[in-house]
Design a protein around this motif. Structure first.
Motif: not given
Ligand code: TXA
Ligand code: MG
Length: 335
Positions: A173-179, A194-199, A286-293, A316-321
């Motif tokens: 679902d998330v598509g990127l690793e954990s924070t 990662g999946g949960i934003p720092r903020e 969120k979808e971008f992260a899900h699809n990236l890898f 947000g999730i942008g930092a992980a992407i």
């Protein structure tokens, strides 16, 4: 060895759990990315994970657990900050770095006195962890340096013939690793976006979390290695008004020099690139992260030589992407 992708029914979950209990290595789904698991209490099985993945021994593994009770057995100490994060985010896409209990083998933590602990929320993963009833140490189930796997097929593409079973849990679902948050000391530190934003984490803690930008903290050992790289060359674009023009210019230059190129962009931007090849990455980040890898892997299987990725916001999730695309670009300057 034949590598089978197994439907996630109770028979197969039991089969994978028993194989792990017997000292074997199996791939399993989580809501972030697929993991390559072994019983953390069996050093030979742990070493087999490093061997199968081609991972340097100085890069520690995360221990996956099914309950908070197990977390308290893995960690020697659970700080007040850790308690807040456990209540807010577990199970979920977060890994807490805690002081390790001395009976956790050194090969799991690469000799460090801390251990990463994560409780995934994926239903199949939880059933698997409960069936095994072990501390399951696992890195992402890719070959080292490759993009992390978000489908069972990705795992097979990397590890075919090296492990017998891949438990299929569908697309992560998330598509990127954990924070990864270090709460083993007095100050919370972000080691990997990662999946949960720092903020969101800062809201729960009621304080700022240190990052590599605002302190001299060392990132986790794994972040120094080459990472997330497809065979194609990856270029990232800085955000800004002229971003699309810069991407188009670069696309046309690469194409003129004979390199097949694809742009990874938001749905609402696809029309801006005209006849050029694009992958639609979804309507939001969120979808971008899900699809990236999956997109990075698809670029290879579609035979592209170069991938141009639209800029993403760094919150947000942008930092992980942003972190993953910078690493996959292997130090290529932003266009
Ligand atoms: O979402 C995830 O975290 C996935 C799924 C499978 O749970 N796992 C994952 O594991 O991404 P891996 O091994 O690919 O990345 C874990 C990162 C590595 O960079 C490693 O160096 C770091 O966590 N790490 C693990 N234990 C650590 C420790 N005790 N101290 C510092 N860094 C640690
Ligand atoms: Mg990894």
């Amino acid at each position: 060895m034949k590598t089978e992708i197994l439907a996630p029914n109770s028979h197969n979950i039991r089969l994978c759990a028993d194989y792990l209990i017997g000292g074997g290595v199996v791939a399993f789904p989580t809501e972030t990315v697929y993991g390559l698991g072994a019983d953390a209490m069996q050093p030979d099985a742990v070493r087999e994970v490093f061997r199968v993945k081609g991972r340097p021994a100085d890069n520690p593994l995360i221990v996956h657990i099914a309950s908070v009770q197990q977390l308290r057995e893995v960690a020697a100490q659970v700080s007040t900050m850790a308690e807040l994060l456990i209540n807010a985010f577990m199970p979920g896409a977060i890994t807490l770095l805690l002081k390790k209990n001395k009976y956790i083998p050194d090969c799991v933590t690469a000799g460090l006195d801390t251990v990463g602990v994560r409780m995934p929320s994926h239903a199949v993963c939880r059933a698997f962890l409960q069936a095994a009833d072990r501390f399951v140490c696992a890195p992402s189930a890719n070959t080292s340096t490759r993009p992390s796997p978000t489908l069972a097929e990705h795992v097979r593409a990397d590890l075919d013939g090296k492990i017998p079973y891949i438990l299929d849990g569908g697309a992560c679902d998330v598509g990127l690793e954990s924070t990864i948050i270090d709460v083993s000391g007095g100050v919370p530190r972000l080691l990997r976006a990662g999946g949960i934003p720092r903020e969101t984490i800062e809201e729960v803690l009621g304080c700022r979390v240190q990052t590599a930008q605002n302190s001299k903290v060392a990132l986790c050992p794994g972040m120094k290695y080459k990472h997330y790289a497809p065979r194609a060359e990856v270029y990232t674009a800085a955000c800004g008004n002229d971003m699309h023009a810069r991407i188009i210019q670069k696309y046309d230059d690469l194409t003129a020099s004979g390199r097949r190129t694809v742009v990874l962009c938001l749905t609402q931007h696809t029309h801006l690139y005209g006849q050029r090849a694009v992958y639609d990455m979804g309507r939001d980040y969120k979808e971008f992260a899900h699809n990236l890898f999956a997109a990075l892997r698809k670029a290879d299987s579609d035979g592209y030589d170069a991938v141009l990725i639209e800029g993403v916001p760094q919150d947000g999730i942008g930092a992980a992407i942003y972190n993953r695309i910078k690493k996959s670009s292997g130090g290529n300057a932003e266009i």
